[in-house]
Design an enzyme around this catalytic site. Structure first.
Site, PDB file in Angstrom:
ATOM      1  N   HIS A 132      -4.720  -6.137   3.912  1.00 56.04           N
ATOM      2  CA  HIS A 132      -4.413  -4.744   3.570  1.00 56.04           C
ATOM      3  C   HIS A 132      -5.025  -3.761   4.559  1.00 56.04           C
ATOM      4  CE1 HIS A 132      -3.613  -6.816  -0.228  1.00 56.04           C
ATOM      5  NE2 HIS A 132      -3.044  -5.745  -0.706  1.00 56.04           N
ATOM      6  N   ASP A 182       1.825  -5.033   8.539  1.00 56.80           N
ATOM      7  CA  ASP A 182       0.942  -5.322   7.416  1.00 56.80           C
ATOM      8  C   ASP A 182       1.672  -6.073   6.298  1.00 56.80           C
ATOM      9  OD1 ASP A 182      -1.988  -4.272   6.697  1.00 56.80           O
ATOM     10  OD2 ASP A 182      -0.839  -4.427   4.821  1.00 56.80           O
ATOM     11  N   GLY A 183       0.956  -6.938   5.606  1.00 61.96           N
ATOM     12  CA  GLY A 183       1.534  -7.635   4.459  1.00 61.96           C
ATOM     13  C   GLY A 183       1.910  -6.687   3.334  1.00 61.96           C
ATOM     14  N   HIS A 184       1.225  -5.558   3.241  1.00 63.55           N
ATOM     15  CA  HIS A 184       1.531  -4.556   2.214  1.00 63.55           C
ATOM     16  C   HIS A 184       1.990  -3.273   2.904  1.00 63.55           C
ATOM     17  CE1 HIS A 184       1.609  -2.112  -1.269  1.00 63.55           C
ATOM     18  NE2 HIS A 184       0.807  -2.833  -2.008  1.00 63.55           N
ATOM     19  N   HIS A 256       7.085  -8.628  -4.100  1.00 63.82           N
ATOM     20  CA  HIS A 256       6.197  -7.687  -4.780  1.00 63.82           C
ATOM     21  C   HIS A 256       6.867  -6.315  -4.829  1.00 63.82           C
ATOM     22  CE1 HIS A 256       2.544  -5.100  -5.053  1.00 63.82           C
ATOM     23  NE2 HIS A 256       2.007  -6.137  -5.682  1.00 63.82           N
ATOM     24  N   GLU A 308       3.869  -9.925  -9.348  1.00 63.97           N
ATOM     25  CA  GLU A 308       4.304  -8.542  -9.634  1.00 63.97           C
ATOM     26  C   GLU A 308       5.624  -8.262  -8.938  1.00 63.97           C
ATOM     27  OE1 GLU A 308       0.699  -6.882  -7.923  1.00 63.97           O
ATOM     28  OE2 GLU A 308      -0.120  -6.561  -9.922  1.00 63.97           O
ATOM     29  N   CYS A 404      -5.564   0.981  -9.549  1.00 60.60           N
ATOM     30  CA  CYS A 404      -4.340   1.121  -8.761  1.00 60.60           C
ATOM     31  C   CYS A 404      -3.380   2.129  -9.381  1.00 60.60           C
ATOM     32  CB  CYS A 404      -3.732  -0.267  -8.611  1.00 60.60           C
ATOM     33  SG  CYS A 404      -1.963  -0.361  -8.507  1.00 60.60           S
ATOM     34  N   CYS A 405      -2.885   1.847 -10.583  1.00 56.57           N
ATOM     35  CA  CYS A 405      -1.868   2.722 -11.166  1.00 56.57           C
ATOM     36  C   CYS A 405      -2.398   4.110 -11.543  1.00 56.57           C
ATOM     37  CB  CYS A 405      -1.230   2.056 -12.374  1.00 56.57           C
ATOM     38  SG  CYS A 405      -0.389   0.504 -11.961  1.00 56.57           S
TER      39      CYS A 405
END
Lengths: 639, 639
Positions: A132, A182-184, A256, A308, A404-405
């Protein structure tokens, strides 16, 4: 169409303003205490301490997730949005000091990530797939842009630019550079914002580089994995990271869900900036797949708790919906950008669907409790006793249990203004309806556009259109797909919406005079909604919707065993606004049927159970789980 | 009522005999090769090699699960059952040699468990909770009893007695003995069998000791965990092991389903042997909870893949049913024992339900592929793409992929004869219907009772009742709960079943003459079955049953998207025996309805979809997944 600045919109809305106030008054101060490990009962975040350690101003070990810095960044971005709405000296002082600290934690080459600086200085840029690193950078850049836009203070922007320059040196097409990503996803959309705030095209081009590289062969993640000894999540498929194919070849929403919609948002930014038809075509295909095959009626996306993620077309189980709040937020980001690419009301319809339903369900009415996961059916016993439901909670969780949320919901709520309108040289598009005042320069005039409405509860939206001088432009009012009989008057004269409708907007072009009045009526009878027959989970079931609001049955009103309830497609509903219930909602009352309970407890029988009529009360889905815990159901069996 | 010996029953049944033949001809030889690591393509079992290493006749490391010995024991028990039906010199030679080897692997004190002997000699009896040590012993004892009963050869029984003596020295109420029991029940019922074969009451008393100790405080598992340093599964609740309460205080079926029914079976044996009313009362309560709240219509139990366990009342999701084949088998064990305690047809009804449905579904028609998990609804896409369904397979797995259910199914099929009848001094109970010849001494006569039937497909069961001399006794014919209008004639004269019905059996008492004929008619129209209204997963759905056989829709006959199908409660069915289909089944044909597919791909709409009539074909549930892979559905939405 262009986006607007949130500074152009002043919200004074019964429905939304109290939620924004909650974020300012409760959420921002609360989160600051958490970030500084001063909140009793909350697990220490260690986020600010990590910055102090990285700056050499404290001793100790790094603590927290690899992306712990983003907790601060999301807070700072939310602060930026708050200050855009209303400056606040005390809050700015706190933020400025924090920014100073971040500056001191930044490395001489611009690198900024306390995890690697403190804990793994030799590991920088070695595991983009899992660590990340650019995602974390992206959130800081977004925060910097928001804070800069709100305050005009350059320091935070300078830090962000220095960080982006560092990344631009490391990544790119050059022979000595890393050809990775990036992976995310997140850096992509952040760099576009940084470009838009600075005018430095390097950032835009870097964003494009990341998007173009994604999914190419030989695969970057293969290469970096070979260069490492360990591989933490090596078993994940590349579809999890949306890197299974070059992005322009992707046709289905995979992996995801949050990562997916962040990527698609960045792609949409680039499609606009570069006028890139191939990106737009890919996005339209992905949009169609997402919204026609893989989205809940609430606007929730990502139907699998494991990873997710998206699964397969029409796999949308209600009690095992994952539908992370952040994914619904990301869908709003993406929809808003698609709308800028194509002025089509379909995008705004989805944005509105997510906003009033699957996103808003993520936060309790008092702003202190959150859902990560937003199921469409809950039977609390199985949430507690079935491991395959262990992500589904029947009650919202306190802020500090998840990082996170909650901040994502907070920043979305505060920045809501920017989603209300879109503009181009001769047109003002109204995407969403809520009371607010919008100021914008168009056709040589300073326009003040005031909306007054009790949306989503009442069907009238009044516009006062006041350019400071007569000006010819188009006012494009969204005609929501859920509304079958919209009506419009201009200064009391009826205008037939059909006569001026274009892709979901009624376009009223005229020379507007100061004080012109437009009245939009969006009749919102209770509608019975069905799913596509291939959506197996909803076979034989109907949902109840009024305006943009999806309703549910809750045990508090209707007793338990809600699956036993049936409802006729011809059910008559009364709808009444109840100011004392759930912070003020329109409840829907009707009658349905339930089984007579058999005298014995035979589990299987050839007997036919009697059915009796019962009163039913439906409440807005977003407002569920604000009373005692119990069952909840959106899709009701049809009688 | 007493159990009978399987040697008393000679099966000559169209439905079952071919399945028994399959086990003898295919399964037993196949498994022997697997046990000896000689089966190409199968993972090496290492089971026999472990015995050789333990006997000091081979070098090497132990390999396999902690209970790897049980693979051999289950094979040996199956062999015993096969030899009970028909002696086979070649097979006995193989088994005798294997038994000799086991004897050499046994320790001087009688201890027998190759895992501990080879791998962990200091760890004996230190982790009863997790290490299956008594469970493994129990399976060997069961095998020894079966082989001894079939062949009369004492050697294997001596080994088993020596092992049981070793256990009896270690465990008991004495001050120096362990006051414990196994995490996986099995030894309890095995010791009762050993007692019944040897007359040695020590074994019976040891079984009672294990049952009485279970769940007592201070908790044995706590004690042994404190004595160890490591705890492998320390986080499991004691309900998983059915040791959360003393057994007589347990009222709901909890934890791992196979363990539960093995325990309850042992309890039932003890209730009978000791005439223990408190155990019987507990068992009746547990039975009621299991069969009225926690059992699928197929007789499957254990609705959660996680921990293969029971969850809460009425939590019986169809697509996530775990319903391990072994659990259905264990339910048959338990039901059969309850029947001996109380001659109540309800127990036999459940036994029959499991037998023809959730148990038989575990094995393919050709005997080479197996289901561990027996769901009642399958959509293959989600099995493949949803992690929360990762235990559910849309196709049966080859034998060698799993070592637990296949041999359990094999031994159940071969020993089926013993479940057919129950006897006491003056009564012969017929629990199950299938063509067979039963020999039994009653009322001073040698009775030969011949059943001729095409059950479960046809409604007639003909009995030839032939005592070798006139004898007065009661023939008690089970009246299945699914049959609403049974008919009986004795030598052509009608007998009103109602006039002689008692707890689910028609009791015909008379002086039987050689050659008396009884004809039982069990009309089996197609029945529409409903679930209790609290069984949420089946709300609004109906199942189709004919006789004891539960039906399903399969994609091969009906296309995909089976959730879209509806069926009227008044549907007319044609039922025809098709000898060429699925080894011969009665198929049910009717018409139902499906949605007209909409022209567009809107996911949510206020449109009402047209419905069109379609032909439907239902096949027996047990026979699904013997053709191409596809969807399957038991509970069909009611029109």
């Amino acid at each position: 169409m262009k986006a607007i600045s949130m500074k152009q919109v002043h919200m004074h809305d019964e429905f939304w303003s109290k939620r924004q106030q909650l974020v300012r008054d409760v959420v921002i101060p609360y989160q600051w205490e958490v970030l500084n490990d001063r909140m009793p009962g909350a697990a220490p975040s260690h986020a600010m301490e990590n910055f102090r350690i990285a700056a050499g101003e404290a001793e100790g070990e790094y603590a927290g997730a690899v992306f712990q810095d983003t907790d601060f960044s999301k807070w700072l971005e939310t602060v930026g949005f708050a200050l855009s709405l209303q400056r606040d000296e005390a809050l700015e002082r706190i933020a400025d000091e924090a920014i100073d600290l971040v500056g001191r934690a930044q490395q001489p080459d611009g690198y900024l990530n306390t995890y690697f600086t403190v804990k793994k200085p030799d590991g920088k840029w070695t595991n983009l797939r899992d660590d990340h690193e650019l995602y974390t950078a992206g959130h800081f850049i977004e925060a910097a842009v928001a804070y800069y836009r709100a305050t005009g203070k350059r320091k935070v922007l300078d830090i962000a630019c220095s960080l982006a320059d560092c990344i631009a040196a490391e990544f790119g097409a050059g022979a000595t550079q890393r050809h990775g990503y990036d992976g995310h996803p997140e850096i992509e959309l952040a760099l576009v914002k940084l470009y838009q705030s600075t005018g430095n095209r390097t950032y835009l081009e870097l964003s494009k580089f990341f998007v173009d590289e994604r999914g190419r062969q030989p695969h970057f993640f293969d290469g970096e994995q070979q260069a490492r000894t360990e591989s933490r999540f090596g078993q994940r498929g590349y579809d999890y990271f949306q890197s299974h194919l070059p992005v322009r070849e992707q046709t289905t929403a995979e992996g995801h869900a949050v990562r997916a919609v962040y990527l698609y948002s960045g792609m949409a930014d680039l499609a606009a900036e570069y006028d890139d038809r191939s990106l737009l075509d890919a996005l339209k295909e992905l949009w169609r797949n997402t919204t026609r095959k893989r989205m809940y009626i609430t606007g929730g996306i990502g139907s699998s708790a494991y990873e997710e993620r998206f699964t397969v077309d029409y796999d949308l189980p209600n009690e095992r919906a994952y539908t992370e709040s952040c994914a619904a937020i990301g869908l709003v980001f993406w929809a808003n950008r698609m709308l800028q690419l194509e002025a089509d009301g379909e995008y705004a319809d989805v944005m509105e669907r997510a906003l009033y339903n699957g996103l808003l369900s993520g936060i309790s009415l008092d702003g202190t409790k959150y859902f990560y996961v937003n199921p469409l059916e809950v039977w609390p016993s199985t949430c507690e006793h079935r491991n395959d439901m262990n992500k589904v909670k029947g009650t919202r969780q306190p802020w500090f249990a998840c990082a996170c949320c909650p901040p994502n919901i907070a920043r979305l709520l505060l920045s809501l203004g920017q989603y209300m309108y879109g503009v181009n040289d001769r047109e003002v598009y109204v995407h969403l309806y809520a009371s607010n005042t919008f100021r914008h320069k168009i056709a040589g005039a300073e326009l003040e556009l005031v909306q007054q409405t009790a949306y989503p509860w009442r069907d009238k939206v009044l516009f006062s259109v006041s350019p400071d001088r007569p000006a010819e432009f188009t006012l494009a009012l969204r005609l929501p797909a859920w509304c079958k009989n919209p009506g419009i008057t201009v200064n009391g004269e009826p205008v037939d919406p059909a006569s001026c409708a274009e892709r979901g907007y009624a376009k009223i072009t005229r020379t507007w005079q100061p004080g012109d009045k437009v009245e939009l009526t969006l009749p919102m009878p209770v509608e019975i909604v069905r799913s596509h027959p291939a959506l197996r989970a909803n076979a034989g079931a109907i949902a109840v919707q009024r305006g943009p609001v999806v309703y549910c049955l809750e045990e508090a009103d209707n007793g338990a065993n809600l699956r036993d309830v049936t409802l006729s497609r011809n059910a008559a509903f009364s709808s009444d606004y109840d100011p004392s219930l759930l912070d003020g909602v329109v409840t829907l009352k009707t009658t349905g049927w339930r089984s007579e309970m058999p005298a014995d407890d035979e589990l299987y029988t050839t007997d036919v159970f009697g059915r009796r009529q019962v009163d039913l009360t439906a409440i807005p889905y977003y407002a569920w789980a604000n009373r005692e815990a119990g069952e909840m159901l959106v899709w009701i069996r049809e009688q």
